[in-house]
Design a protein around this motif. Structure first.
Motif, PDB file in Angstrom:
ATOM      1  N   LEU A  30      67.786  37.674  80.166  1.00  0.00           N
ATOM      2  CA  LEU A  30      67.173  36.385  80.487  1.00  0.00           C
ATOM      3  C   LEU A  30      65.976  36.121  79.587  1.00  0.00           C
ATOM      4  CD1 LEU A  30      67.113  33.903  82.328  1.00  0.00           C
ATOM      5  CD2 LEU A  30      65.601  35.189  83.835  1.00  0.00           C
ATOM      6  N   SER A  31      65.118  37.117  79.423  1.00  0.00           N
ATOM      7  CA  SER A  31      63.945  36.918  78.575  1.00  0.00           C
ATOM      8  C   SER A  31      64.342  36.721  77.115  1.00  0.00           C
ATOM      9  CB  SER A  31      62.976  38.086  78.712  1.00  0.00           C
ATOM     10  OG  SER A  31      63.524  39.256  78.190  1.00  0.00           O
ATOM     11  N   HIS A  32      65.433  37.339  76.686  1.00  0.00           N
ATOM     12  CA  HIS A  32      65.898  37.168  75.314  1.00  0.00           C
ATOM     13  C   HIS A  32      66.480  35.768  75.100  1.00  0.00           C
ATOM     14  CE1 HIS A  32      67.282  38.305  71.367  1.00  0.00           C
ATOM     15  NE2 HIS A  32      68.524  38.008  71.667  1.00  0.00           N
ATOM     16  N   SER A  33      67.090  35.209  76.134  1.00  0.00           N
ATOM     17  CA  SER A  33      67.648  33.865  75.976  1.00  0.00           C
ATOM     18  C   SER A  33      66.544  32.812  75.945  1.00  0.00           C
ATOM     19  CB  SER A  33      68.641  33.561  77.093  1.00  0.00           C
ATOM     20  OG  SER A  33      67.989  33.517  78.336  1.00  0.00           O
ATOM     21  N   ILE A  34      65.420  33.085  76.605  1.00  0.00           N
ATOM     22  CA  ILE A  34      64.303  32.143  76.605  1.00  0.00           C
ATOM     23  C   ILE A  34      63.550  32.222  75.283  1.00  0.00           C
ATOM     24  CG2 ILE A  34      62.096  31.598  77.691  1.00  0.00           C
ATOM     25  CD1 ILE A  34      63.366  32.570  80.335  1.00  0.00           C
ATOM     26  N   SER A  35      63.138  33.414  74.936  1.00  0.00           N
ATOM     27  CA  SER A  35      62.492  33.631  73.638  1.00  0.00           C
ATOM     28  C   SER A  35      62.943  34.989  73.124  1.00  0.00           C
ATOM     29  CB  SER A  35      60.972  33.580  73.766  1.00  0.00           C
ATOM     30  OG  SER A  35      60.517  34.654  74.552  1.00  0.00           O
ATOM     31  N   PRO A  36      63.331  35.071  71.876  1.00  0.00           N
ATOM     32  CA  PRO A  36      63.878  36.328  71.340  1.00  0.00           C
ATOM     33  C   PRO A  36      62.919  37.506  71.532  1.00  0.00           C
ATOM     34  CG  PRO A  36      64.151  34.554  69.769  1.00  0.00           C
ATOM     35  CD  PRO A  36      63.303  34.014  70.880  1.00  0.00           C
ATOM     36  N   ILE A  37      63.484  38.622  72.008  1.00  0.00           N
ATOM     37  CA  ILE A  37      62.651  39.806  72.179  1.00  0.00           C
ATOM     38  C   ILE A  37      62.505  40.509  70.844  1.00  0.00           C
ATOM     39  CG2 ILE A  37      63.187  40.125  74.607  1.00  0.00           C
ATOM     40  CD1 ILE A  37      65.197  42.246  73.865  1.00  0.00           C
ATOM     41  N   GLU A  38      61.518  41.396  70.783  1.00  0.00           N
ATOM     42  CA  GLU A  38      61.190  42.059  69.529  1.00  0.00           C
ATOM     43  C   GLU A  38      62.315  42.963  69.026  1.00  0.00           C
ATOM     44  OE1 GLU A  38      57.654  44.996  68.421  1.00  0.00           O
ATOM     45  OE2 GLU A  38      57.001  43.125  69.364  1.00  0.00           O
ATOM     46  N   ASN A  39      62.968  43.680  69.953  1.00  0.00           N
ATOM     47  CA  ASN A  39      64.013  44.623  69.555  1.00  0.00           C
ATOM     48  C   ASN A  39      65.293  44.343  70.358  1.00  0.00           C
ATOM     49  OD1 ASN A  39      65.452  46.744  68.595  1.00  0.00           O
ATOM     50  ND2 ASN A  39      64.133  48.337  69.414  1.00  0.00           N
ATOM     51  N   PRO A  40      66.178  43.486  69.853  1.00  0.00           N
ATOM     52  CA  PRO A  40      67.390  43.138  70.606  1.00  0.00           C
ATOM     53  C   PRO A  40      68.389  44.283  70.738  1.00  0.00           C
ATOM     54  CG  PRO A  40      67.390  42.068  68.467  1.00  0.00           C
ATOM     55  CD  PRO A  40      66.064  42.740  68.613  1.00  0.00           C
ATOM     56  N   ILE A  41      68.204  45.358  70.002  1.00  0.00           N
ATOM     57  CA  ILE A  41      69.106  46.511  70.120  1.00  0.00           C
ATOM     58  C   ILE A  41      68.953  47.160  71.484  1.00  0.00           C
ATOM     59  CG2 ILE A  41      69.596  48.792  69.146  1.00  0.00           C
ATOM     60  CD1 ILE A  41      68.976  47.616  66.411  1.00  0.00           C
ATOM     61  N   GLN A  42      67.821  46.947  72.143  1.00  0.00           N
ATOM     62  CA  GLN A  42      67.604  47.478  73.488  1.00  0.00           C
ATOM     63  C   GLN A  42      68.644  46.949  74.459  1.00  0.00           C
ATOM     64  OE1 GLN A  42      63.608  46.160  74.204  1.00  0.00           O
ATOM     65  NE2 GLN A  42      62.733  48.147  73.636  1.00  0.00           N
TER      66      GLN A  42
END
Length: 63
Positions: A30-42
């Protein structure tokens, strides 16, 4: 979480950990869809951890 760590857990512990990891995964997605997270590999790592937990839980329930 490594496969060796998961094998040492009991079925109840695996279920608790599965609930916890799934909640983390949903929050991270959810947080990645709102604003990209620093490490999407997580996100990929959590998805794989969920699969490992579910596989080990299935194996423990069959035996």
């Amino acid at each position: 979480m490594k496969k060796a760590d998961i094998k040492n857990l009991s079925a109840g512990d695996i279920q608790n950990k599965l609930v916890e990891v799934k909640a983390d995964f949903n929050k991270m997605k959810l947080s990645h869809s709102i604003s990209p997270i620093e490490n999407p590999i997580q996100i990929k790592d959590l998805r794989r951890t969920i699969a490992r937990l579910e596989t080990e839980l299935t194996l423990k329930q069959q035996s």
